[in-house]
Design a protein around this motif. Structure first.
Motif, PDB file in Angstrom:
ATOM      1  N   VAL A  28       0.893  -0.941   0.114  1.00  0.00           N
ATOM      2  CA  VAL A  28       0.105  -0.194   0.404  1.00  0.00           C
ATOM      3  C   VAL A  28       0.896   0.984   0.418  1.00  0.00           C
ATOM      4  O   VAL A  28       1.828   1.828   0.689  1.00  0.00           O
ATOM      5  CB  VAL A  28      -1.213   0.236   1.007  1.00  0.00           C
ATOM      6  CG1 VAL A  28      -1.900   1.693   1.250  1.00  0.00           C
ATOM      7  CG2 VAL A  28      -1.969  -1.499   1.367  1.00  0.00           C
ATOM      8  N   TYR A  29       0.480   2.622  -1.190  1.00  0.00           N
ATOM      9  CA  TYR A  29       1.687   3.705  -0.700  1.00  0.00           C
ATOM     10  C   TYR A  29       1.075   4.282   0.133  1.00  0.00           C
ATOM     11  O   TYR A  29       0.020   4.553   0.096  1.00  0.00           O
ATOM     12  CB  TYR A  29       1.054   4.103  -2.472  1.00  0.00           C
ATOM     13  CG  TYR A  29       2.410   5.424  -2.705  1.00  0.00           C
ATOM     14  CD1 TYR A  29       3.608   4.352  -3.406  1.00  0.00           C
ATOM     15  CD2 TYR A  29       2.118   6.231  -2.930  1.00  0.00           C
ATOM     16  CE1 TYR A  29       4.819   5.625  -4.029  1.00  0.00           C
ATOM     17  CE2 TYR A  29       3.462   7.044  -3.468  1.00  0.00           C
ATOM     18  CZ  TYR A  29       4.789   6.592  -3.119  1.00  0.00           C
ATOM     19  OH  TYR A  29       5.525   7.442  -3.296  1.00  0.00           O
ATOM     20  N   ASN A  30       2.371   5.301   0.903  1.00  0.00           N
ATOM     21  CA  ASN A  30       2.050   5.830   1.510  1.00  0.00           C
ATOM     22  C   ASN A  30       1.417   7.472   1.024  1.00  0.00           C
ATOM     23  O   ASN A  30       1.034   7.871  -0.037  1.00  0.00           O
ATOM     24  CB  ASN A  30       3.242   6.223   2.398  1.00  0.00           C
ATOM     25  CG  ASN A  30       3.155   7.148   4.041  1.00  0.00           C
ATOM     26  OD1 ASN A  30       1.781   7.890   3.680  1.00  0.00           O
ATOM     27  ND2 ASN A  30       3.613   6.731   4.911  1.00  0.00           N
ATOM     28  N   PRO A  31      -0.550   7.266   1.583  1.00  0.00           N
ATOM     29  CA  PRO A  31      -1.204   8.802   1.975  1.00  0.00           C
ATOM     30  C   PRO A  31      -0.379   9.734   1.467  1.00  0.00           C
ATOM     31  O   PRO A  31      -0.526  10.950   0.720  1.00  0.00           O
ATOM     32  CB  PRO A  31      -2.006   8.287   1.917  1.00  0.00           C
ATOM     33  CG  PRO A  31      -1.902   7.774   3.524  1.00  0.00           C
ATOM     34  CD  PRO A  31      -0.741   6.873   3.036  1.00  0.00           C
ATOM     35  N   PHE A  32       0.944   9.805   2.332  1.00  0.00           N
ATOM     36  CA  PHE A  32       1.488  11.517   2.707  1.00  0.00           C
ATOM     37  C   PHE A  32       2.445  11.497   0.932  1.00  0.00           C
ATOM     38  O   PHE A  32       2.979  12.382   1.120  1.00  0.00           O
ATOM     39  CB  PHE A  32       2.699  10.896   3.638  1.00  0.00           C
ATOM     40  CG  PHE A  32       1.262  11.176   4.985  1.00  0.00           C
ATOM     41  CD1 PHE A  32       1.453  12.928   4.860  1.00  0.00           C
ATOM     42  CD2 PHE A  32       0.941  10.507   5.628  1.00  0.00           C
ATOM     43  CE1 PHE A  32       0.266  12.638   6.610  1.00  0.00           C
ATOM     44  CE2 PHE A  32       0.461  10.190   6.903  1.00  0.00           C
ATOM     45  CZ  PHE A  32      -0.299  11.271   7.355  1.00  0.00           C
ATOM     46  N   PHE A  33       3.216  10.883   0.516  1.00  0.00           N
ATOM     47  CA  PHE A  33       4.106  10.746  -0.982  1.00  0.00           C
ATOM     48  C   PHE A  33       2.926  10.023  -2.056  1.00  0.00           C
ATOM     49  O   PHE A  33       3.656   9.982  -3.195  1.00  0.00           O
ATOM     50  CB  PHE A  33       4.908   9.376  -0.630  1.00  0.00           C
ATOM     51  CG  PHE A  33       5.522   9.409   0.714  1.00  0.00           C
ATOM     52  CD1 PHE A  33       6.507  10.705   1.104  1.00  0.00           C
ATOM     53  CD2 PHE A  33       5.362   9.201   1.487  1.00  0.00           C
ATOM     54  CE1 PHE A  33       7.719  11.064   2.412  1.00  0.00           C
ATOM     55  CE2 PHE A  33       6.152   8.900   2.899  1.00  0.00           C
ATOM     56  CZ  PHE A  33       6.715   9.676   2.706  1.00  0.00           C
ATOM     57  N   TYR A  34       2.213  11.044  -2.234  1.00  0.00           N
ATOM     58  CA  TYR A  34       1.177  10.920  -3.548  1.00  0.00           C
ATOM     59  C   TYR A  34       1.692  11.781  -4.283  1.00  0.00           C
ATOM     60  O   TYR A  34       1.770  11.284  -5.664  1.00  0.00           O
ATOM     61  CB  TYR A  34      -0.373  11.134  -3.259  1.00  0.00           C
ATOM     62  CG  TYR A  34      -1.190  10.240  -2.496  1.00  0.00           C
ATOM     63  CD1 TYR A  34      -0.928   8.821  -3.828  1.00  0.00           C
ATOM     64  CD2 TYR A  34      -2.099  10.146  -1.922  1.00  0.00           C
ATOM     65  CE1 TYR A  34      -1.668   8.194  -3.240  1.00  0.00           C
ATOM     66  CE2 TYR A  34      -2.966   8.795  -1.419  1.00  0.00           C
ATOM     67  CZ  TYR A  34      -2.648   7.277  -2.490  1.00  0.00           C
ATOM     68  OH  TYR A  34      -3.626   7.044  -1.688  1.00  0.00           O
ATOM     69  N   ASN A  35       1.948  13.096  -3.830  1.00  0.00           N
ATOM     70  CA  ASN A  35       2.226  14.070  -4.994  1.00  0.00           C
ATOM     71  C   ASN A  35       3.981  13.322  -5.417  1.00  0.00           C
ATOM     72  O   ASN A  35       4.979  13.778  -6.453  1.00  0.00           O
ATOM     73  CB  ASN A  35       3.102  15.481  -4.405  1.00  0.00           C
ATOM     74  CG  ASN A  35       1.750  16.258  -3.660  1.00  0.00           C
ATOM     75  OD1 ASN A  35       0.899  16.056  -4.053  1.00  0.00           O
ATOM     76  ND2 ASN A  35       1.493  16.735  -2.649  1.00  0.00           N
ATOM     77  N   VAL A  36       4.962  12.756  -4.498  1.00  0.00           N
ATOM     78  CA  VAL A  36       5.792  11.780  -4.639  1.00  0.00           C
ATOM     79  C   VAL A  36       5.761  10.992  -6.116  1.00  0.00           C
ATOM     80  O   VAL A  36       6.306  10.953  -7.366  1.00  0.00           O
ATOM     81  CB  VAL A  36       6.921  11.024  -3.641  1.00  0.00           C
ATOM     82  CG1 VAL A  36       8.247  10.487  -4.521  1.00  0.00           C
ATOM     83  CG2 VAL A  36       7.452  12.603  -2.522  1.00  0.00           C
ATOM     84  N   LEU A  37       4.726  10.425  -5.786  1.00  0.00           N
ATOM     85  CA  LEU A  37       4.387   8.992  -6.575  1.00  0.00           C
ATOM     86  C   LEU A  37       4.036   9.515  -7.947  1.00  0.00           C
ATOM     87  O   LEU A  37       3.880   9.159  -9.760  1.00  0.00           O
ATOM     88  CB  LEU A  37       3.481   8.530  -5.832  1.00  0.00           C
ATOM     89  CG  LEU A  37       3.141   7.300  -7.131  1.00  0.00           C
ATOM     90  CD1 LEU A  37       3.874   6.555  -7.561  1.00  0.00           C
ATOM     91  CD2 LEU A  37       2.212   6.405  -6.267  1.00  0.00           C
ATOM     92  N   ASN A  38       3.332  11.117  -7.645  1.00  0.00           N
ATOM     93  CA  ASN A  38       3.298  11.379  -9.171  1.00  0.00           C
ATOM     94  C   ASN A  38       3.909  12.000 -10.119  1.00  0.00           C
ATOM     95  O   ASN A  38       3.825  11.967 -10.900  1.00  0.00           O
ATOM     96  CB  ASN A  38       1.750  12.847  -8.954  1.00  0.00           C
ATOM     97  CG  ASN A  38       1.296  13.652  -9.648  1.00  0.00           C
ATOM     98  OD1 ASN A  38       0.933  12.543 -10.997  1.00  0.00           O
ATOM     99  ND2 ASN A  38       0.788  14.769  -9.556  1.00  0.00           N
ATOM    100  N   LYS A  39       5.029  13.201  -9.125  1.00  0.00           N
ATOM    101  CA  LYS A  39       5.956  13.285 -10.203  1.00  0.00           C
ATOM    102  C   LYS A  39       6.739  12.165 -10.759  1.00  0.00           C
ATOM    103  O   LYS A  39       7.622  11.852 -12.346  1.00  0.00           O
ATOM    104  CB  LYS A  39       6.705  13.675  -9.347  1.00  0.00           C
ATOM    105  CG  LYS A  39       6.581  15.500  -8.295  1.00  0.00           C
ATOM    106  CD  LYS A  39       7.139  15.978  -7.477  1.00  0.00           C
ATOM    107  CE  LYS A  39       6.692  17.501  -7.473  1.00  0.00           C
ATOM    108  NZ  LYS A  39       7.563  17.878  -6.226  1.00  0.00           N
TER     109      LYS A  39
END
Length: 291
Positions: A89-100
């Protein structure tokens, strides 16, 4: 009379934050939560639930005692537990990092949109920055520019896939990359193991350099002006982040037409099946009336 400002080791110059690794979480955890129920019918706390007493007493229940430290809810500071997830499960705090990250990856061949020598540069720059060598990490860019006389072509080099032999062009690219890797690796070993340079003492400078290096690499990966992948040459499919969901956008008209044709075929097949079923029902009704 002395003061704390005169003592060198009492001044905090830098501070950093990071998340726990999986092994660290399991190490500090005192209970694995495996039960989705918290209380039974009598109001008692269920073991291995979210309110397991090994993690501390529940606020408002003054009679409960922590099974780890033996203190009440007024004294116990709480203890850690963990839940083993069946899937990543991807950490929701790092959605911006995943988006980039997804902005720089082709959705067809799943390759990052950057040339191989930039990947090698980032690898060894981060290796030097982790050891505290900031100036030497920046010097790698000059070494890279001297080692590469002309920009490498962004071609897909597939080794051992479908039993295809490398062409002379691809073999030359692989040879250049191997030589570049040896050059950068030799320089890093000379700096770190040779002890010819002194590492930077201020961690804030190193952290700022790490941020700038990563930002520079990410900018090279972005394909805002690119319409096709530099490797598979397929059309770029863009993903947008909306309400914590990644939505696919920028689909070609051909793909949309193919989807429409598939839907039409499915609709036509379902209509034929329904027509056949109605005919059978009518024939069955006629047969019953004749009897």
């Amino acid at each position: 009379m002395g003061s704390y400002s005169q003592v060198e080791h009492t001044r905090i110059e830098d501070i950093g934050f990071r998340i726990y690794t999986e092994d660290e979480i399991r190490h500090i955890s005192l209970v694995e939560v495996t039960n989705d129920e918290s209380f039974n019918e009598l109001g008692h706390i269920i073991p291995s639930g979210l309110y397991d007493l090994r993690m501390g007493p529940v606020p408002g229940r003054t009679k409960d005692i922590c099974q780890t430290c033996g203190k009440t809810n007024l004294r116990c500071q709480g203890h850690c537990g963990h839940i083993e997830l069946p899937l990543p499960v991807y950490n929701p705090f790092f959605y911006n990092v995943l988006n980039k990250t997804l902005r720089g990856i082709c959705c067809n061949c799943h390759r990052i949109q950057v040339r191989a020598h930039h990947v090698l540069l980032l690898k060894y720059q981060m290796q030097l920055l982790d050891a505290g060598y900031g100036y030497e990490a920046l010097e790698l860019e000059n070494i890279l520019s001297r080692s590469i006389s002309s920009p490498m072509e962004a071609t897909e080099v597939a080794v051992g896939i479908d039993d295809k032999e490398l062409s002379q062009k691809d073999a030359g690219i692989v040879a250049d990359l191997m030589n570049l890797k040896k050059t950068l690796s030799k320089y890093c070993d000379k700096v770190i193991r040779g002890g010819t340079c002194s590492p930077e003492t201020s961690t804030s400078i190193i952290k700022n350099l790490e941020t700038e290096v990563v930002k520079s690499f990410i900018k090279k990966c972005y394909y805002s002006d690119k319409k096709r992948c530099i490797f598979c040459h397929q059309s770029i499919v863009r993903l947008t982040l909306q309400n914590s969901r990644f939505i696919r956008s920028g689909v070609n008209k051909k793909e949309k037409d193919k989807d429409k044709d598939k839907d039409k075929d499915k609709d036509g097949q379902t209509e034929e099946v329904e027509a056949e079923r109605e005919e059978r029902e009518e024939e069955g009704g006629k047969w019953r009336r004749e009897i």
